[in-house]
Write a protein that holds these residues in place. Structure first.
Motif, short mmCIF file in Angstrom:
data_model
loop_
_atom_site.label_atom_id
_atom_site.label_comp_id
_atom_site.label_asym_id
_atom_site.label_seq_id
_atom_site.Cartn_x
_atom_site.Cartn_y
_atom_site.Cartn_z
N HIS A 184 0.83 -1.28 -0.14
CA HIS A 184 -0.16 0.12 -0.07
C HIS A 184 0.76 1.28 0.10
CE1 HIS A 184 -3.07 -2.75 0.87
NE2 HIS A 184 -2.52 -3.18 2.01
N LYS A 185 2.08 1.29 -0.05
CA LYS A 185 2.95 2.40 0.19
C LYS A 185 2.76 3.29 -1.14
CE LYS A 185 5.25 2.53 3.86
NZ LYS A 185 4.95 3.39 4.81
N SER A 186 2.33 2.69 -2.38
CA SER A 186 2.14 3.49 -3.61
C SER A 186 0.67 4.13 -3.76
CB SER A 186 2.71 2.80 -4.83
OG SER A 186 2.09 1.46 -4.86
N ASP A 187 -0.08 3.55 -3.00
CA ASP A 187 -1.56 3.85 -2.90
C ASP A 187 -1.96 5.01 -2.25
OD1 ASP A 187 -4.21 3.69 -3.12
OD2 ASP A 187 -4.52 1.52 -2.26
N LYS A 188 -2.11 6.09 -3.01
CA LYS A 188 -2.47 7.60 -2.54
C LYS A 188 -3.68 7.39 -1.68
CE LYS A 188 -0.13 10.64 -5.28
NZ LYS A 188 -0.41 11.99 -6.11
N SER A 189 -4.80 6.34 -2.04
CA SER A 189 -5.94 6.39 -1.32
C SER A 189 -5.70 6.16 0.14
CB SER A 189 -7.06 5.35 -1.88
OG SER A 189 -6.60 3.99 -2.00
N VAL A 190 -4.69 5.12 0.24
CA VAL A 190 -4.32 4.59 1.84
C VAL A 190 -3.69 5.88 2.58
CG1 VAL A 190 -3.13 3.21 3.14
CG2 VAL A 190 -4.46 2.35 1.06
N ARG A 191 -2.64 6.54 1.74
CA ARG A 191 -1.71 7.46 2.31
C ARG A 191 -2.70 8.63 2.73
NH1 ARG A 191 2.10 9.88 -1.55
NH2 ARG A 191 1.63 7.81 -2.43
N GLN A 192 -3.71 8.86 1.80
CA GLN A 192 -4.46 10.20 2.20
C GLN A 192 -5.78 9.91 2.70
OE1 GLN A 192 -4.41 11.97 -1.82
NE2 GLN A 192 -2.38 12.68 -1.44
N SER A 193 -5.96 8.72 3.37
CA SER A 193 -7.11 8.35 3.99
C SER A 193 -7.28 8.91 5.30
CB SER A 193 -7.23 6.83 4.14
OG SER A 193 -6.37 6.50 4.84
N ASN A 194 -8.51 8.59 5.92
CA ASN A 194 -8.67 9.34 7.45
C ASN A 194 -8.32 8.49 8.35
OD1 ASN A 194 -9.78 10.30 9.66
ND2 ASN A 194 -12.03 9.75 9.46
N TRP A 195 -7.16 8.78 8.91
CA TRP A 195 -6.25 8.27 9.89
C TRP A 195 -6.77 8.55 11.36
CZ3 TRP A 195 -2.58 4.84 8.81
CH2 TRP A 195 -1.86 4.97 7.42
N ALA A 196 -7.84 9.40 11.62
CA ALA A 196 -8.30 9.61 12.80
C ALA A 196 -9.61 8.86 13.14
CB ALA A 196 -8.88 11.08 12.86
N GLY A 197 -10.15 7.88 12.18
CA GLY A 197 -11.23 6.99 12.40
C GLY A 197 -10.42 5.79 12.81
N PRO A 198 -11.43 4.53 12.76
CA PRO A 198 -10.94 3.45 13.07
C PRO A 198 -9.97 2.94 11.96
CG PRO A 198 -13.27 3.26 13.49
CD PRO A 198 -12.92 4.76 12.79
N LEU A 199 -8.88 2.41 12.19
CA LEU A 199 -7.92 2.13 11.15
C LEU A 199 -8.43 0.86 10.29
CD1 LEU A 199 -4.62 2.73 13.02
CD2 LEU A 199 -5.80 4.13 11.58
N THR A 200 -8.28 0.91 9.00
CA THR A 200 -8.38 -0.33 8.37
C THR A 200 -7.32 -1.23 8.05
OG1 THR A 200 -7.56 0.58 6.14
CG2 THR A 200 -10.05 1.02 6.62
N ARG A 201 -7.69 -2.29 7.74
CA ARG A 201 -6.19 -3.45 7.56
C ARG A 201 -5.24 -2.73 6.62
NH1 ARG A 201 -5.16 -8.66 9.47
NH2 ARG A 201 -3.44 -9.37 7.89
N ALA A 202 -5.63 -2.01 5.70
CA ALA A 202 -4.49 -1.48 4.49
C ALA A 202 -3.89 -0.32 5.28
CB ALA A 202 -5.40 -0.80 3.45
N GLN A 203 -4.49 0.47 6.10
CA GLN A 203 -3.63 1.56 7.01
C GLN A 203 -2.77 0.71 7.77
OE1 GLN A 203 -7.42 3.52 8.24
NE2 GLN A 203 -6.59 5.39 7.43
N VAL A 204 -3.15 -0.13 8.54
CA VAL A 204 -2.22 -1.07 9.51
C VAL A 204 -1.06 -1.40 8.74
CG1 VAL A 204 -2.11 -2.59 11.04
CG2 VAL A 204 -3.97 -1.20 11.12
N GLU A 205 -1.24 -1.98 7.55
CA GLU A 205 -0.26 -2.56 6.70
C GLU A 205 0.52 -1.45 6.12
OE1 GLU A 205 -2.16 -4.83 4.08
OE2 GLU A 205 -2.34 -6.64 5.57
N TYR A 206 0.12 -0.32 6.02
CA TYR A 206 0.93 0.87 5.38
C TYR A 206 2.20 1.12 6.44
CZ TYR A 206 1.82 5.46 3.58
OH TYR A 206 2.38 6.46 3.15
#
Length: 182
Positions: A160-182
């Motif tokens: 997910h490092k090259s995925d802008k949708s993960v990088r620019q997602s809402n980090w303040a809410g509950p974290l998704t699996r993709a955010q945790v793996e990022y």
């Protein structure tokens, strides 16, 4: 009052139950494993419970924030060779003492780590130790994450490092699996 065997047995059972519940409450299991590293996700108040898993002299440090809430960040990531702790900052104004001490004593690595450590100091009152920006080590000020990863961690999969949708997602809410793996 005279203590009987029944009283002693009841007291011992209550003590054992207390210790079991305390240990169970403090147990944090990794959420996932990325490139052989266990990843733990905790709130700021619980960071000391898992910070020993990343205790090392050299740590990777990064912060993430929701696109609309910059510069107040939502997540602090602290990583060692074997584990990563993702700390949800929320409304915290301080890091727990062992977590703060770990950051003060470590050499902190990252892309833009000076700015990230400045935010940690400003918002959580915790100074990072010596800071080393991987771009300066590589001698490339504008180097992207992918090129730095190929140089410093050639075997890392970096999901997910090259995925802008993960990088620019809402980090303040509950974290998704993709955010945790990022």
């Amino acid at each position: 009052m005279r203590l009987t065997r029944t009283h002693l047995a009841a007291t011992a059972a209550a003590g054992a139950l207390y210790l079991w519940l305390r240990r169970r409450r403090k147990t944090h299991r990794s959420v996932c494993v990325v490139d052989g590293c266990d990843v733990y996700v905790v709130d700021a108040a619980d960071a000391d419970a898992v910070v020993d898993r990343v205790a090392d002299d050299v740590l990777g440090v990064d912060v993430e924030w929701p696109p609309t809430a910059k510069p107040r960040y939502a997540v602090v990531q602290i990583a060692s060779r074997d584990a990563c702790v993702v700390i949800r900052v929320g409304d915290a104004t301080r890091l727990p003492p062992r977590t703060a001490l770990l950051l003060r004593r470590a050499i902190c690595l990252g892309v833009g780590v000076r700015e990230d450590c400045h935010l940690i100091l400003r918002d959580l009152g915790c100074a990072c130790g010596r800071r080393v920006d991987l771009r300066s080590v590589a001698g490339r000020r504008e180097a992207g994450l992918a090129s730095l990863a190929s140089e410093f961690a050639p075997t890392a999969s970096l999901p997910h490092k090259s995925d802008k949708s993960v990088r620019q997602s809402n980090w303040a809410g509950p974290l998704t699996r993709a955010q945790v793996e990022y």
